[in-house]
Design an enzyme around this catalytic site. Structure first.
Site, PDB file in Angstrom:
ATOM      1  N   HIS A  20       0.502   4.864   6.904  1.00  0.00           N
ATOM      2  CA  HIS A  20       1.142   5.403   5.706  1.00  0.00           C
ATOM      3  C   HIS A  20       1.634   6.839   5.870  1.00  0.00           C
ATOM      4  O   HIS A  20       0.978   7.646   6.544  1.00  0.00           O
ATOM      5  CB  HIS A  20       0.158   5.346   4.527  1.00  0.00           C
ATOM      6  CG  HIS A  20      -0.402   3.977   4.320  1.00  0.00           C
ATOM      7  ND1 HIS A  20      -1.653   3.619   4.771  1.00  0.00           N
ATOM      8  CD2 HIS A  20       0.135   2.878   3.741  1.00  0.00           C
ATOM      9  CE1 HIS A  20      -1.869   2.343   4.472  1.00  0.00           C
ATOM     10  NE2 HIS A  20      -0.803   1.872   3.846  1.00  0.00           N
ATOM     11  N   ASP A  59      -2.187   8.340   7.769  1.00  0.00           N
ATOM     12  CA  ASP A  59      -3.131   7.514   8.514  1.00  0.00           C
ATOM     13  C   ASP A  59      -2.347   6.617   9.462  1.00  0.00           C
ATOM     14  O   ASP A  59      -1.171   6.875   9.732  1.00  0.00           O
ATOM     15  CB  ASP A  59      -4.045   6.716   7.568  1.00  0.00           C
ATOM     16  CG  ASP A  59      -3.273   5.760   6.658  1.00  0.00           C
ATOM     17  OD1 ASP A  59      -2.087   5.480   6.940  1.00  0.00           O
ATOM     18  OD2 ASP A  59      -3.853   5.289   5.659  1.00  0.00           O
ATOM     19  N   SER A 112       0.805  -1.227   0.000  1.00  0.00           N
ATOM     20  CA  SER A 112       0.000   0.000   0.000  1.00  0.00           C
ATOM     21  C   SER A 112       0.836   1.274   0.000  1.00  0.00           C
ATOM     22  O   SER A 112       0.319   2.349  -0.302  1.00  0.00           O
ATOM     23  CB  SER A 112      -0.941   0.005   1.209  1.00  0.00           C
ATOM     24  OG  SER A 112      -0.210  -0.167   2.407  1.00  0.00           O
TER      25      SER A 112
END
Length: 364
Positions: free
Chosen positions: A332, A329, A37
């Protein structure tokens, strides 16, 4: 010389010169992105069962167009900045390309991204998120792209093209985070050193598979200080980093560096740049003011303590000062942090890049 011929040659020279200038600005013919991600640019949007998605607000609040794209970030992520440094457009998500009915082989020439939120070096690290593309699957998809490039460019042409292209690999965080998950059955069966050794051995086989399909220049990004992300701090009453998770991130990175040196002796023509993400991220966290940051513990977007009880969701609150935060977040980095990381990948000194930085790799 015939006037018409002279005019034709002049026009040809001008066109050729402009093409040459364009190619000079473009440092590599293509970027192929593999990972999780941290560099997903939208593959997970196309995975119906996946819970690891970012195709909703407030993700993308600072991205061009201010719309969520599937990037786990407020704006551009590391994959976007890597492409910019190479003079390339952001590599499109593979699953978005193959969903198009009019797809041509030329769609893959400038590169493609296979990165997927929740992905790991091992199959099954995505169990928490129901569905992702683990590295083995990403390499299998690349094999399909390789075949299309051979059809487009011919066997020799594809090999020449790929030998100068960059193959970036950003993966491993989910394996380590999964291992340290509170309900990890793997942890009860496998000692930490055995686990990171197995990560490296599994990665090595996938890198060999990529090499056998034309990859020569590898940009290898080490695992960051995963114990310092808001999700891990939130598990401690002191809100300090998880020293154990960080320790084994370092141990894995050491093993990764040694396996890359092994591959150099085993695979003719392979070259690489290893980036020490761990040290650079720790710099941002320990000396934030030097990099323009103020908040290193809490996520910008989320809910609860450190904005880390829940992911960044449409019901979450998010900070107005994104450039002040290292983390977007609970896992990340912000666009601002990702930009600094990639600047170091591209131009970093030997303190952070080994045996060369990415700029030197593409020039080699």
């Amino acid at each position: 010389m015939d006037h018409g011929l002279g005019l034709l040659l002049s026009c040809f020279f001008i066109v050729f010169s402009s093409l040459f200038i364009f190619s000079e600005a473009q440092l590599a013919p293509a970027l192929f992105m593999f990972g999780d991600s941290l560099v997903d640019v939208g593959n997970n949007n196309h995975l119906k069962l996946s819970l690891a998605k970012a195709d909703f607000p407030h993700n993308g609040v600072d991205f061009p167009g201010k719309k969520p794209t599937g990037r786990f970030c407020n704006g551009k992520n590391a994959a976007d900045f890597l492409a910019e440094k190479l003079g390339l457009p952001s590599a499109p998500p593979y699953l978005s390309l193959i969903s198009k009915s009019n797809l041509s082989n030329a769609s893959f020439v400038a590169g493609v991204s296979f990165a997927s939120g929740g992905a790991g070096i091992f199959d099954g690290t995505d169990a928490l998120y129901k569905q992702s593309l683990p590295l083995k699957k990403q390499v299998a998809y690349y094999a399909t792209v390789y075949e299309r490039l051979v059809q487009q460019l011919g066997s020799a042409g594809a090999q020449e093209h790929l030998s100068k292209s960059v193959f970036a690999v950003v993966i491993g965080s989910n394996d380590i985070l999964g291992y340290y998950g509170s309900d990890s059955s793997t942890r009860n069966k496998t000692a930490p050193q055995q686990f990171v050794d197995s990560m490296a051995a599994t990665l090595k086989e996938q890198l060999k598979g990529m090499y056998n399909l034309g990859a020569r220049k590898f940009a290898m990004v080490g695992v960051g200080a995963v114990g310092c992300c808001p999700s891990q701090r939130n598990k401690k009453s002191t809100e300090e980093c998880s020293e154990e998770a960080n320790y084994w991130s370092v141990k894995y990175n050491e093993r990764l560096k040694s396996l890359l040196q092994e591959l150099i002796s085993e695979l003719k023509g392979m070259s690489y740049s290893y980036f020490d993400t761990y040290s650079v991220m720790l710099n941002l966290i320990q000396k934030p003011a030097a990099y323009g940051f103020k908040e290193v513990k809490a996520a910008c977007c989320g809910l609860g303590n450190l904005n880390a009880d829940f992911p960044c969701l449409p019901i979450s609150t998010y900070c107005s000062n994104r450039k002040d935060h290292v983390f977007w977040d609970l896992y990340h980095p912000t666009e601002a942090a990702a930009s600094i990381v990639v600047q170091n990948i591209f131009n970093g000194t030997q303190e952070y890049t080994f045996p060369m930085n990415l700029r030197q790799l593409v020039a080699a």
